[in-house]
Design a protein around this motif. Sequence first.
Motif, PDB file in Angstrom:
ATOM      1  N   SER A   1      -3.019  14.828   6.219  1.00 41.39           N
ATOM      2  CA  SER A   1      -3.794  13.608   6.016  1.00 41.39           C
ATOM      3  C   SER A   1      -3.075  12.675   5.054  1.00 41.39           C
TER       4      SER A   1
ATOM      5  N   LEU B   1      -3.512  10.306   1.949  1.00 40.22           N
ATOM      6  CA  LEU B   1      -4.438  10.325   0.826  1.00 40.22           C
ATOM      7  C   LEU B   1      -4.869   8.905   0.492  1.00 40.22           C
TER       8      LEU B   1
ATOM      9  N   ASP C   1       6.853   5.256  -0.222  1.00 43.38           N
ATOM     10  CA  ASP C   1       6.571   3.980  -0.877  1.00 43.38           C
ATOM     11  C   ASP C   1       5.551   4.062  -2.013  1.00 43.38           C
ATOM     12  N   ALA C   2       5.115   5.264  -2.369  1.00 42.36           N
ATOM     13  CA  ALA C   2       4.199   5.372  -3.511  1.00 42.36           C
ATOM     14  C   ALA C   2       4.941   5.042  -4.797  1.00 42.36           C
TER      15      ALA C   2
ATOM     16  N   THR D   1       2.828  20.362   1.478  1.00 38.11           N
ATOM     17  CA  THR D   1       3.890  19.369   1.372  1.00 38.11           C
ATOM     18  C   THR D   1       3.285  18.015   1.048  1.00 38.11           C
ATOM     19  N   LEU D   2       3.812  17.357   0.055  1.00 46.42           N
ATOM     20  CA  LEU D   2       3.415  15.988  -0.291  1.00 46.42           C
ATOM     21  C   LEU D   2       4.628  15.098  -0.113  1.00 46.42           C
ATOM     22  N   THR D   3       4.485  14.054   0.673  1.00 51.95           N
ATOM     23  CA  THR D   3       5.609  13.152   0.897  1.00 51.95           C
ATOM     24  C   THR D   3       5.149  11.705   0.839  1.00 51.95           C
ATOM     25  N   SER D   4       6.020  10.858   0.337  1.00 46.37           N
ATOM     26  CA  SER D   4       5.772   9.422   0.363  1.00 46.37           C
ATOM     27  C   SER D   4       7.089   8.688   0.202  1.00 46.37           C
TER      28      SER D   4
ATOM     29  N   LEU E   1      -3.711   6.159  -2.207  1.00 51.81           N
ATOM     30  CA  LEU E   1      -3.739   6.400  -3.647  1.00 51.81           C
ATOM     31  C   LEU E   1      -2.406   5.960  -4.250  1.00 51.81           C
TER      32      LEU E   1
ATOM     33  N   LEU F   1      -3.027  12.787  -7.998  1.00 47.77           N
ATOM     34  CA  LEU F   1      -2.962  11.501  -7.294  1.00 47.77           C
ATOM     35  C   LEU F   1      -4.330  10.860  -7.390  1.00 47.77           C
TER      36      LEU F   1
ATOM     37  N   GLY G   1     -10.700  13.286   7.633  1.00 50.22           N
ATOM     38  CA  GLY G   1      -9.337  13.733   7.871  1.00 50.22           C
ATOM     39  C   GLY G   1      -8.712  14.508   6.725  1.00 50.22           C
ATOM     40  N   GLU G   2      -9.355  14.510   5.569  1.00 51.52           N
ATOM     41  CA  GLU G   2      -8.751  15.168   4.405  1.00 51.52           C
ATOM     42  C   GLU G   2      -9.106  16.659   4.362  1.00 51.52           C
ATOM     43  N   PHE G   3      -8.350  17.395   3.560  1.00 54.20           N
ATOM     44  CA  PHE G   3      -8.525  18.844   3.487  1.00 54.20           C
ATOM     45  C   PHE G   3      -8.334  19.317   2.061  1.00 54.20           C
TER      46      PHE G   3
ATOM     47  N   MET H   1       0.842  -1.193   0.000  1.00 58.59           N
ATOM     48  CA  MET H   1       0.000   0.000   0.000  1.00 58.59           C
ATOM     49  C   MET H   1       0.872   1.237   0.000  1.00 58.59           C
ATOM     50  N   ALA H   2       0.534   2.160  -0.829  1.00 64.04           N
ATOM     51  CA  ALA H   2       1.277   3.419  -0.876  1.00 64.04           C
ATOM     52  C   ALA H   2       0.762   4.359   0.209  1.00 64.04           C
ATOM     53  N   THR H   3       1.653   5.067   0.838  1.00 64.71           N
ATOM     54  CA  THR H   3       1.267   6.062   1.836  1.00 64.71           C
ATOM     55  C   THR H   3       1.799   7.413   1.396  1.00 64.71           C
ATOM     56  N   THR H   4       0.896   8.256   0.952  1.00 63.58           N
ATOM     57  CA  THR H   4       1.270   9.617   0.571  1.00 63.58           C
ATOM     58  C   THR H   4       0.616  10.567   1.547  1.00 63.58           C
ATOM     59  N   THR H   5       1.408  11.409   2.161  1.00 67.73           N
ATOM     60  CA  THR H   5       0.918  12.329   3.177  1.00 67.73           C
ATOM     61  C   THR H   5       0.926  13.741   2.635  1.00 67.73           C
ATOM     62  N   ALA H   6      -0.215  14.408   2.751  1.00 73.16           N
ATOM     63  CA  ALA H   6      -0.325  15.815   2.367  1.00 73.16           C
ATOM     64  C   ALA H   6      -0.441  16.657   3.627  1.00 73.16           C
ATOM     65  N   THR H   7       0.340  17.706   3.690  1.00 70.10           N
ATOM     66  CA  THR H   7       0.315  18.603   4.849  1.00 70.10           C
ATOM     67  C   THR H   7       0.154  20.030   4.359  1.00 70.10           C
TER      68      THR H   7
END
Lengths: 143, 129
Positions: free
Chosen positions: A25, A27, B14-15, B9-12, A36, A133, B96-98, A1-7
């Motif tokens: 959160s 995504l 493992d995507a 900011t977008l971070t991953s 996603l 995304l 939780g999303e914005f 599973m991909a974990t992409t975090t938006a701040t």
Amino acid sequence: MATTTATLNLSSDMLSSPINITASSILMKAGVTEGLELIEMGRGTIAEADGSKTAEFGLPTALGADKAAKLFLVNKATDPTYYIDIDLHDTNIGRLYAGDWMFIPWGMNDTASELVIEAEPSGATCPYEFVLLQEPQTLVAHS
Amino acid sequence: MATLTPTLTLTSTDATTDQLSFSVTDSLSVTAPHIGLAKISVSTTGANNIIQPATDGQTYYVYVKHTGVDGSGSTVTTTLNIELTGDVIIGKLAAGEFMFMPVGGHSLGVQLQASSGTVVAEYAYFTKA
């Protein structure tokens, strides 16, 4: 599973006490706790002379119905009077002025949910960049 | 006139096999009126949950977050529609999303609509100077 975090952080000196809002959160796909996985990114340029154009990223179809998608779009123009007008199909949402960006959930449900962009005012040319995304779409059989 | 500084900011890790690390900021000139930060228990009728008035040509910078709870404080997984007035759906936020976007240049406002029951949303908007 991909974990992409938006701040997102919003700060302002509008009031005598500083405003500072932070949200973060992961995504996710619609209705499940899986991230996603499909990331599309790129850049382009649109000129006022081009008229209104369907944005070439995303291109929603019925395959995207009820699936999650998040779009980041930035106007990279440097002239502060140049803006990108953004329509959702035939309804105007708003304007991205030079350097401005947006991060939105995008309901890519059908071809009538496409984004249409247009550079303004007369003579304007706006480079733009995007990150989309979304969920992988189920492929259909070859006809 | 004041300044609003949004940073995304977008971070991953493992995507993709190459790490995703992306950050963008802006400096926006804003003025009154503004709302920030407010909370609303959103029902299933969008017209009853207008959070930003019709723009009358100006631009508003709008922030909305789905808090993940309903009006009674219970955890919910139902989605929150982001709409222009007149029930034009832009997209849906999960718990939780914005989102953050400019709205304006036309005569529409922004409204929220829960897919069922109620959803508590946080929101703010600032007027472009």
